[in-house]
Design a protein around this motif. Sequence first.
Motif, PDB file in Angstrom:
ATOM      1  N   LYS A  52       0.835  -1.207   0.000  1.00 20.82           N
ATOM      2  CA  LYS A  52       0.000   0.000   0.000  1.00 20.82           C
ATOM      3  C   LYS A  52       0.866   1.251   0.000  1.00 20.82           C
ATOM      4  CE  LYS A  52      -4.135   0.008   2.094  1.00 20.82           C
ATOM      5  NZ  LYS A  52      -5.122   0.009   3.160  1.00 20.82           N
ATOM      6  N   ASN A  99       2.525   1.668  -3.511  1.00 15.82           N
ATOM      7  CA  ASN A  99       1.524   2.129  -4.479  1.00 15.82           C
ATOM      8  C   ASN A  99       1.166   3.599  -4.249  1.00 15.82           C
ATOM      9  OD1 ASN A  99       1.247  -0.210  -6.066  1.00 15.82           O
ATOM     10  ND2 ASN A  99      -0.023  -1.152  -4.503  1.00 15.82           N
ATOM     11  N   GLY A 100       1.093   4.005  -2.994  1.00 12.93           N
ATOM     12  CA  GLY A 100       0.833   5.414  -2.676  1.00 12.93           C
ATOM     13  C   GLY A 100       1.980   6.300  -3.118  1.00 12.93           C
ATOM     14  N   ILE A 149       4.089   5.700  -5.602  1.00  6.19           N
ATOM     15  CA  ILE A 149       4.046   5.787  -7.067  1.00  6.19           C
ATOM     16  C   ILE A 149       2.962   6.781  -7.501  1.00  6.19           C
ATOM     17  CG2 ILE A 149       3.515   4.491  -9.184  1.00  6.19           C
ATOM     18  CD1 ILE A 149       4.873   2.045  -7.795  1.00  6.19           C
ATOM     19  N   LYS A 150       1.807   6.693  -6.868  1.00  2.92           N
ATOM     20  CA  LYS A 150       0.689   7.575  -7.216  1.00  2.92           C
ATOM     21  C   LYS A 150       1.024   9.036  -6.910  1.00  2.92           C
ATOM     22  CE  LYS A 150      -4.226   7.829  -6.418  1.00  2.92           C
ATOM     23  NZ  LYS A 150      -5.143   8.428  -6.688  1.00  2.92           N
ATOM     24  N   ASN A 151       1.557   9.297  -5.722  1.00  3.13           N
ATOM     25  CA  ASN A 151       1.771  10.667  -5.270  1.00  3.13           C
ATOM     26  C   ASN A 151       3.021  11.341  -5.828  1.00  3.13           C
ATOM     27  OD1 ASN A 151      -0.570  10.610  -3.683  1.00  3.13           O
ATOM     28  ND2 ASN A 151       0.541   9.707  -1.974  1.00  3.13           N
ATOM     29  N   ASN A 166       3.338  10.441 -10.607  1.00  4.20           N
ATOM     30  CA  ASN A 166       2.169  10.588 -11.486  1.00  4.20           C
ATOM     31  C   ASN A 166       1.500   9.253 -11.813  1.00  4.20           C
ATOM     32  OD1 ASN A 166       2.633  13.399 -11.666  1.00  4.20           O
ATOM     33  ND2 ASN A 166       4.209  13.011 -13.202  1.00  4.20           N
ATOM     34  N   ASP A 167       1.474   8.360 -10.839  1.00  2.13           N
ATOM     35  CA  ASP A 167       0.852   7.050 -11.014  1.00  2.13           C
ATOM     36  C   ASP A 167       1.522   6.239 -12.122  1.00  2.13           C
ATOM     37  OD1 ASP A 167      -0.880   5.303  -9.859  1.00  2.13           O
ATOM     38  OD2 ASP A 167      -2.698   6.131 -10.724  1.00  2.13           O
ATOM     39  N   SER A 168       2.810   6.527 -12.353  1.00  4.70           N
ATOM     40  CA  SER A 168       3.551   5.845 -13.416  1.00  4.70           C
ATOM     41  C   SER A 168       4.615   4.920 -12.816  1.00  4.70           C
ATOM     42  CB  SER A 168       4.222   6.878 -14.324  1.00  4.70           C
ATOM     43  OG  SER A 168       5.176   6.254 -15.152  1.00  4.70           O
ATOM     44  N   ALA A 169       4.384   3.624 -12.947  1.00 10.01           N
ATOM     45  CA  ALA A 169       5.348   2.644 -12.442  1.00 10.01           C
ATOM     46  C   ALA A 169       6.685   2.760 -13.166  1.00 10.01           C
ATOM     47  CB  ALA A 169       4.785   1.236 -12.577  1.00 10.01           C
ATOM     48  N   GLN A 198       8.057   5.529 -14.382  1.00 14.56           N
ATOM     49  CA  GLN A 198       8.800   6.676 -13.821  1.00 14.56           C
ATOM     50  C   GLN A 198       9.440   6.280 -12.497  1.00 14.56           C
ATOM     51  OE1 GLN A 198       6.776  10.428 -13.331  1.00 14.56           O
ATOM     52  NE2 GLN A 198       6.008  10.428 -15.419  1.00 14.56           N
ATOM     53  N   PHE A 199       8.677   5.544 -11.686  1.00  9.82           N
ATOM     54  CA  PHE A 199       9.203   5.080 -10.398  1.00  9.82           C
ATOM     55  C   PHE A 199      10.399   4.149 -10.624  1.00  9.82           C
ATOM     56  CE2 PHE A 199       9.237   1.589  -7.259  1.00  9.82           C
ATOM     57  CZ  PHE A 199       9.623   2.304  -6.139  1.00  9.82           C
TER      58      PHE A 199
END
Length: 121
Positions: free
Chosen positions: A75, A78-79, A81-83, A86-89, A91-92
């Motif tokens: 969790k 995932n938070g 990556i989202k925050n 830009n919700d881009s795996a 980019q992470f």
Amino acid sequence: MQLSKAEEQLMQILWKQERALMKDLIDAYDDPKPATTTVATLLKRMQDKNFIDYVQLGRSREYFPLVKKKDYFSKHVNGLIKNFFNDSASQFASFFTKETNLTKEELEDLKSIIDSEIDKK
């Protein structure tokens, strides 16, 4: 619901021990050990957040986690990556692989993990 840094540190101990009395938890800390009252306060807050519970054993309480370590950190990631990405795996993953100074071997291990997941889908 999220844990504070102090709660997360205590949760790490509880995940490792699986079930523990107050004494076991305090013993697991490095010196200087926290006060019993401090640990009791953290445990109460973690119980209020539904991360842990306990069973009464005579005059003692045996604490145990209600949340799995994997679920908590999943969790969290995932938070993150989202925050922050830009919700881009991708980019992470790009940031992670460039900024963590991974060795070539570690990168190859990651690649094989990713390849294995691709094969499963």
